[in-house]
Scaffold this active site. Structure first.
Site, short mmCIF file in Angstrom:
data_model
loop_
_atom_site.label_atom_id
_atom_site.label_comp_id
_atom_site.label_asym_id
_atom_site.label_seq_id
_atom_site.Cartn_x
_atom_site.Cartn_y
_atom_site.Cartn_z
N GLU A 51 0.81 -1.22 0.00
CA GLU A 51 0.00 0.00 0.00
C GLU A 51 0.85 1.27 0.00
O GLU A 51 0.44 2.28 -0.58
CB GLU A 51 -0.94 0.01 1.22
CG GLU A 51 -2.05 -1.03 1.16
CD GLU A 51 -1.67 -2.35 1.82
OE1 GLU A 51 -2.56 -3.20 2.00
OE2 GLU A 51 -0.46 -2.52 2.15
N PHE A 113 -12.16 -6.89 13.86
CA PHE A 113 -11.03 -7.34 13.05
C PHE A 113 -10.69 -6.31 11.98
O PHE A 113 -11.54 -5.86 11.24
CB PHE A 113 -11.39 -8.67 12.39
CG PHE A 113 -10.31 -9.20 11.48
CD1 PHE A 113 -9.09 -9.61 11.97
CD2 PHE A 113 -10.52 -9.27 10.10
CE1 PHE A 113 -8.08 -10.07 11.14
CE2 PHE A 113 -9.53 -9.74 9.25
CZ PHE A 113 -8.30 -10.15 9.77
N GLN A 114 -9.44 -5.90 11.96
CA GLN A 114 -8.90 -4.92 11.02
C GLN A 114 -9.62 -3.57 11.09
O GLN A 114 -9.70 -2.84 10.11
CB GLN A 114 -8.90 -5.46 9.59
CG GLN A 114 -7.90 -6.59 9.38
CD GLN A 114 -7.66 -6.94 7.93
OE1 GLN A 114 -8.52 -6.75 7.08
NE2 GLN A 114 -6.47 -7.47 7.64
N LYS A 163 -18.05 -0.31 5.37
CA LYS A 163 -18.34 -1.35 4.39
C LYS A 163 -19.82 -1.40 4.03
O LYS A 163 -20.18 -1.65 2.88
CB LYS A 163 -17.88 -2.71 4.91
CG LYS A 163 -17.99 -3.81 3.86
CD LYS A 163 -17.31 -5.10 4.26
CE LYS A 163 -17.41 -6.12 3.13
NZ LYS A 163 -16.72 -7.39 3.47
N MET A 472 24.43 9.29 2.75
CA MET A 472 24.29 10.62 3.36
C MET A 472 24.48 10.55 4.86
O MET A 472 25.11 11.44 5.47
CB MET A 472 22.93 11.23 3.02
CG MET A 472 22.77 12.67 3.48
SD MET A 472 23.98 13.79 2.71
CE MET A 472 23.14 14.18 1.18
#
Length: 561
Positions: A51, A113-114, A163, A472
């Site tokens: 993602e 969940f999630q 959802k 760097m």
């Protein structure tokens, strides 16, 4: 017309002129991905490997086109994986819309969940965000999100949709929306503009040694033409920030190079000597100004920026004009008379001649790679970068002559940004050559996006400057930490060419200077993603440099050492 919520999302994206989205599916966002399948002839969906890669791809798409980039992710870890990309876009004022789906309304607040409060998490790093819990709010929220993302100072907006809203049905009526990215914003027009313009003209006409400093706001407002005319009128040299690269032609005799920590001596010393600094579309980052007490200490400062919160934030100025750069410059150009600063321009030219940027031309180095890319490819090439030495060399040694030719993470300095961004750039600019410049440390962060490039056969060129160290950070450890190289040596058994080939890309390794051109031309003729690993020395440095806390007058390079 009665539509399913997920289909309504697609119709609203079409209203906004969206042709490509980048993302990764999951349980909560399945309804939207099901609609993407049905709308695949109108909106192409690019499945990234992670993602974060999707959010960087949306950022690269937006930076290189001026349009709003779109990324998608499911709830929970899918949404939180977007956070770094959203923060990157926020720091660089990039218009993206991130669409996430959350658990159903009845499951919110129950540690389902999630489930995650993604609007709470992203509140400090978005211009605005929405959680849509009712289907009648869906289309208005999407339309507002795009409007907010593109208007005024651009930036990211997040829309979180439960959802049950994506699965439910509601009434939808199409709206015709003006998505012209070249349209001048009237945002932040003030009643006292005439007074401000008159004061600006007065300061300019009094000046004997003006300098113009440009940032990314010139690109956002599509004001490069107005900038060029303005610079000619006031007869001044021009420097830029990292985000301003390409806003003014890097091949112009007026251009002095970048300003700041790794800016040229001509720019840093010139700004230190000027009597008027006109800063346009820049936020005066600490990496640009060094010690603020000594910044442009001989100069009066005019600051033009669309966000009035930036004026007098990091640098106190003599005149602040809060407005769209295109609008402000158009009006100033109508009021200004042609100035003549021949002696000042000669002084700046002498600085450029006396202090050119340079490197060891006898071995394979990062600057040599950048210059060879510049030599081999035309001006239609878009350069993306990661962060660190590779980024600074790409900023210093490639001459950008168009506003959206350089794509990089400036404000947040996000390692792992460039490859995902390059994929987004290529989808936004299919006819342009796209090259991502990376160090080996950055490349490790998100090299999984090579799988995305090979899956869709995206013809990008990935160049890795491999010095087997975090270059760097090692440079700072050399100068400021007495050579204590704590966790910056990457001399392990990882073979980037084999990794690239394993992920479906063509790859070659370059160890000598005379091998580079052949590799670049082979990559250019290859119809697909091509990786070039260039082995450079571990102690190559980026010069010039200003030490933290020092003034721009204290710029040093290898000769000073």
């Amino acid at each position: 017309m009665r539509l399913k919520g997920a289909d309504m999302v697609m119709e609203c994206l079409l209203e906004q002129g969206v042709d490509t989205v980048f993302g990764y599916p999951g349980g909560a966002i399945l309804e939207i991905y099901d609609s993407l399948y049905k709308y695949k002839d109108k909106i192409q969906s690019i499945l990234t490997s992670h993602e974060q890669g999707a959010s960087h791809a949306a950022d690269g798409y937006a930076k290189s086109t001026g349009k709003v980039g779109v990324c998608m992710a499911t709830s929970g870890p899918g949404a939180t994986n977007l956070v770094t990309g959203i923060a990157t876009a926020f720091m660089d004022s990039v218009p993206i819309v991130a669409i996430t789906a959350n658990v159903g309304l009845s499951f919110l607040g129950k540690d389902s969940f999630q489930e995650i409060d993604i609007t709470g998490i992203t509140m400090p790093i978005t211009k605005h965000n929405f959680i849509v819990k009712k289907i009648e709010d869906l289309a208005p929220s999407i339309r507002k999100a795009f409007k907010i993302a593109r208007e005024g100072r651009p930036g990211p907006v997040l829309i979180d949709i439960t959802k049950d809203v994506t699965a439910g049905y509601g009434e939808y009526e199409r709206e015709e929306i003006d998505t012209d990215s070249n349209k001048v914003s009237n945002f932040y027009k003030e009643e006292n503009y005439n007074e401000s313009f008159e004061k600006a003209v007065e300061l300019i006409e009094e000046s004997k040694k003006p300098f113009v400093f440009v940032g990314g706001g010139i690109k956002s407002s599509n004001a490069s033409d107005e900038l060029k005319k303005f610079v000619e009128l006031i007869d001044a040299p021009v420097t830029d920030s990292l985000m301003g690269k390409g806003a003014f032609d890097g091949k112009s005799s007026r251009y002095t190079g970048m300003l700041g920590m790794h800016g040229t001596k001509a720019s840093n010393l010139g700004v230190a000597e000027c009597d008027l600094l006109v800063a346009i579309g820049t936020r005066f980052s600490d990496r640009v100004i060094g010690n603020s007490d000594g910044f442009a200490s001989k100069a009066k400062i005019i600051h033009i920026d669309i966000d009035d919160a930036e004026i007098n934030k990091n640098v106190l100025v003599d005149l602040g004009i809060a407005g769209d750069a295109k609008y402000v410059l158009e009006n100033l150009n109508l009021m200004l008379k042609k100035q003549d600063h021949t002696e000042w321009m000669k002084e700046i030219e002498n600085l450029k001649d006396k202090y050119p940027i340079k490197y060891n031309k006898n071995v394979l180095t990062g600057p040599y790679v950048i210059e060879k890319i510049k030599e081999c490819f035309d001006d239609n090439t878009i350069i993306c970068t990661e962060v660190g030495q590779n980024q600074m060399w790409a900023a210093q040694y490639f001459h950008y002559n168009s506003p959206r030719q350089f794509v990089s993470s400036g404000g947040l300095g996000t390692m792992g940004y460039g490859l995902g961004a390059a994929i987004g750039v290529k989808y936004g600019n299919p006819k342009s050559r796209v090259i991502n410049i990376a160090g080996d440390g950055c490349f490790r962060m998100n090299m999984n996006e090579l799988a995305t490039a090979s899956r869709y056969n995206v013809p990008i060129i990935q160049v890795i400057l491999n010095n087997k160290v975090l270059g760097m950070v090692r440079q700072w450890q050399t100068f400021f930490y007495e050579g204590r190289y704590s966790d910056t040596v990457l001399d392990d058994q990882v073979d980037f060419c084999k990794v690239a080939e394993g992920l479906g890309c063509k790859a070659v390794r370059v160890t000598k200077m005379d091998e580079l051109e052949k590799a670049l031309l082979e990559a250019d003729s290859y119809n697909g993603p091509f990786v070039i690993e260039c082995m450079i020395q571990e102690d190559d440095k980026v010069f010039p440099m200003v030490a933290p806390g020092k003034s721009l007058r204290d710029t040093f390079d290898q000769d000073d050492l």
